[in-house]
Design a protein around this motif. Structure first.
Motif, PDB file in Angstrom:
ATOM      1  N   ARG A  36       0.817  -1.214   0.000  1.00 54.84           N
ATOM      2  CA  ARG A  36       0.000   0.000   0.000  1.00 54.84           C
ATOM      3  C   ARG A  36       0.854   1.269   0.000  1.00 54.84           C
ATOM      4  NH1 ARG A  36      -2.391   1.778  -1.554  1.00 54.84           N
ATOM      5  NH2 ARG A  36      -3.957   2.905  -0.361  1.00 54.84           N
ATOM      6  N   THR A  39      -0.252   6.023  -3.863  1.00 55.74           N
ATOM      7  CA  THR A  39      -1.204   7.033  -3.400  1.00 55.74           C
ATOM      8  C   THR A  39      -2.117   7.528  -4.520  1.00 55.74           C
ATOM      9  OG1 THR A  39       0.487   8.733  -3.813  1.00 55.74           O
ATOM     10  CG2 THR A  39       0.308   7.850  -1.553  1.00 55.74           C
ATOM     11  N   PRO A  68      -6.857  -0.586  -2.224  1.00 54.30           N
ATOM     12  CA  PRO A  68      -7.416   0.198  -1.122  1.00 54.30           C
ATOM     13  C   PRO A  68      -8.917  -0.054  -0.996  1.00 54.30           C
ATOM     14  CG  PRO A  68      -7.304   1.575  -3.040  1.00 54.30           C
ATOM     15  CD  PRO A  68      -6.736   0.224  -3.448  1.00 54.30           C
ATOM     16  N   GLU A  69      -9.543   0.588  -0.024  1.00 53.25           N
ATOM     17  CA  GLU A  69     -10.987   0.413   0.125  1.00 53.25           C
ATOM     18  C   GLU A  69     -11.772   1.403  -0.712  1.00 53.25           C
ATOM     19  OE1 GLU A  69     -12.598   1.341   4.025  1.00 53.25           O
ATOM     20  OE2 GLU A  69     -10.805   2.488   4.533  1.00 53.25           O
ATOM     21  N   SER A 174     -10.277  11.939   3.802  1.00 48.82           N
ATOM     22  CA  SER A 174      -9.841  10.558   4.008  1.00 48.82           C
ATOM     23  C   SER A 174      -9.243  10.369   5.400  1.00 48.82           C
ATOM     24  CB  SER A 174      -8.821  10.157   2.941  1.00 48.82           C
ATOM     25  OG  SER A 174      -7.626  10.908   3.044  1.00 48.82           O
ATOM     26  N   GLN A 175      -8.528  11.375   5.873  1.00 50.45           N
ATOM     27  CA  GLN A 175      -7.923  11.274   7.198  1.00 50.45           C
ATOM     28  C   GLN A 175      -8.973  11.343   8.304  1.00 50.45           C
ATOM     29  OE1 GLN A 175      -4.367  10.813   7.828  1.00 50.45           O
ATOM     30  NE2 GLN A 175      -4.699  10.218   5.698  1.00 50.45           N
ATOM     31  N   ARG A 179     -10.367   6.643   5.943  1.00 48.22           N
ATOM     32  CA  ARG A 179     -10.466   5.877   4.704  1.00 48.22           C
ATOM     33  C   ARG A 179      -9.085   5.641   4.085  1.00 48.22           C
ATOM     34  NH1 ARG A 179     -15.171   6.137   6.226  1.00 48.22           N
ATOM     35  NH2 ARG A 179     -17.000   6.298   4.867  1.00 48.22           N
ATOM     36  N   ASP A 180      -8.910   4.447   3.564  1.00 49.88           N
ATOM     37  CA  ASP A 180      -7.731   4.112   2.780  1.00 49.88           C
ATOM     38  C   ASP A 180      -8.064   4.437   1.331  1.00 49.88           C
ATOM     39  OD1 ASP A 180      -5.437   3.058   1.716  1.00 49.88           O
ATOM     40  OD2 ASP A 180      -6.006   0.962   2.001  1.00 49.88           O
TER      41      ASP A 180
END
Length: 291
Positions: A36, A39, A68-69, A174-175, A179-180
């Motif tokens: 992972r 980005t 990622p999700e 996302s942070q 979330r990924d």
């Protein structure tokens, strides 16, 4: 709310033909990874016969890095419909491979945090630049036995300020929501030829792809340097006809906030390799950014 496919059977095939094409594209696929590090990615959105293999290189890298999700997918607004910065609000997107859920929570957060985007489905109704990315992801998610969600965003306004604002909003959303996320910028590069308003090409046909590649590489070098301002400067200096620089800029901004340290050009080609036509030639690139 379901967004039904607008270009299935046109930009990409349906049924067994689609599966067989994806199997060919991913015939060299290795096992799903777990690093992972990726980005953001850049992938083209032309018909699969022209740019599908190039796009598959981005998704192959993401799969082997670890899925990622959530994918935030940005594409240019070719239709002119809807909001100039349109985040698809909720529901599902359908392709011949099934349906994908929209992450409405992060979609709303991006709109609220950016103060420049709208929740709007109209801009997405007939737009192809995001739709054509989904079968790649669906095919790979099925292989991995995983689900994923998407946040589709179309851009009718593309400049440094939009890229900076949206990239930061996606990072903060996302942070805050845990979330990924991987950002996908859907874009083709130089559009050249009589079909796009240029004077007819009078040189040897074999010379044209190299010319287009030289123009594209000036822009791509800036992308590989994470240089949003420089990318737009090159585009303006050359009157370059890349259609999705805003999404790429968003991917760069988001990646820098995610501490990305490298970007890699995985594959480059032009439509000439298939069409052999100088009336319309388009450049396509596969790029990933890694932390």
């Amino acid at each position: 709310m379901i967004r039904y496919p607008a270009v299935a059977g046109q930009f990409y095939p349906t049924g067994d033909e689609l599966i067989e094409m994806l199997e060919r594209f991913f015939s060299d696929l290795s096992e799903e990874g777990s690093e992972r590090r990726i980005t953001a990615g850049v992938a083209p959105h032309a018909g699969y016969i022209f740019s599908g293999y190039t796009a598959s290189r981005t998704y192959k890298a993401i799969y082997e890095d670890g899925l990622p999700e959530t994918f935030v997918i940005l594409g240019p607004n070719h239709t002119g419909m809807g909001s100039p910065i349109a985040v698809y609000p909720e529901g599902e997107w359908e392709t011949p491979l099934g349906r994908v859920k929209v992450d409405s929570e992060i979609a709303k957060a991006i709109v609220e945090l950016s103060n420049i985007a709208d929740l709007d489905d109209l801009a997405h109704r007939y737009e192809h630049s995001i739709e054509v990315q989904l079968p790649f992801l669906q095919y790979l998610a099925e292989l991995a036995g995983k689900d994923f969600t998407i946040v589709p965003i179309t851009l009718g306004i593309q400049d440094e300020d939009v890229a900076e604002t949206l990239g930061k909003a996606i990072y903060e959303a996302s942070q805050s929501l845990g979330r990924d996320v991987v950002v996908i910028a859907s874009t083709d590069f130089m559009h050249y030829g009589y079909f796009y308003g240029y004077v007819p090409f009078t040189g040897r046909a074999e010379e044209l792809p190299n010319m287009v590649k030289e123009w594209d590489m000036r822009v791509i070098r800036r992308i590989l340097d994470f240089d949003v301002k420089g990318m737009f400067e090159e585009i303006r200096a050359m009157n370059h006809t890349m259609c999705g620089p805003g999404g790429v800029g968003v991917g760069i901004v988001y990646s820098k906030l995610m501490d990305a340290v490298e970007a890699e050009l995985l594959h480059y080609t032009t439509s000439f390799e298939v069409s052999r036509s100088t009336d319309a030639i388009v450049g396509y690139a596969s790029i990933v950014m890694r932390r």
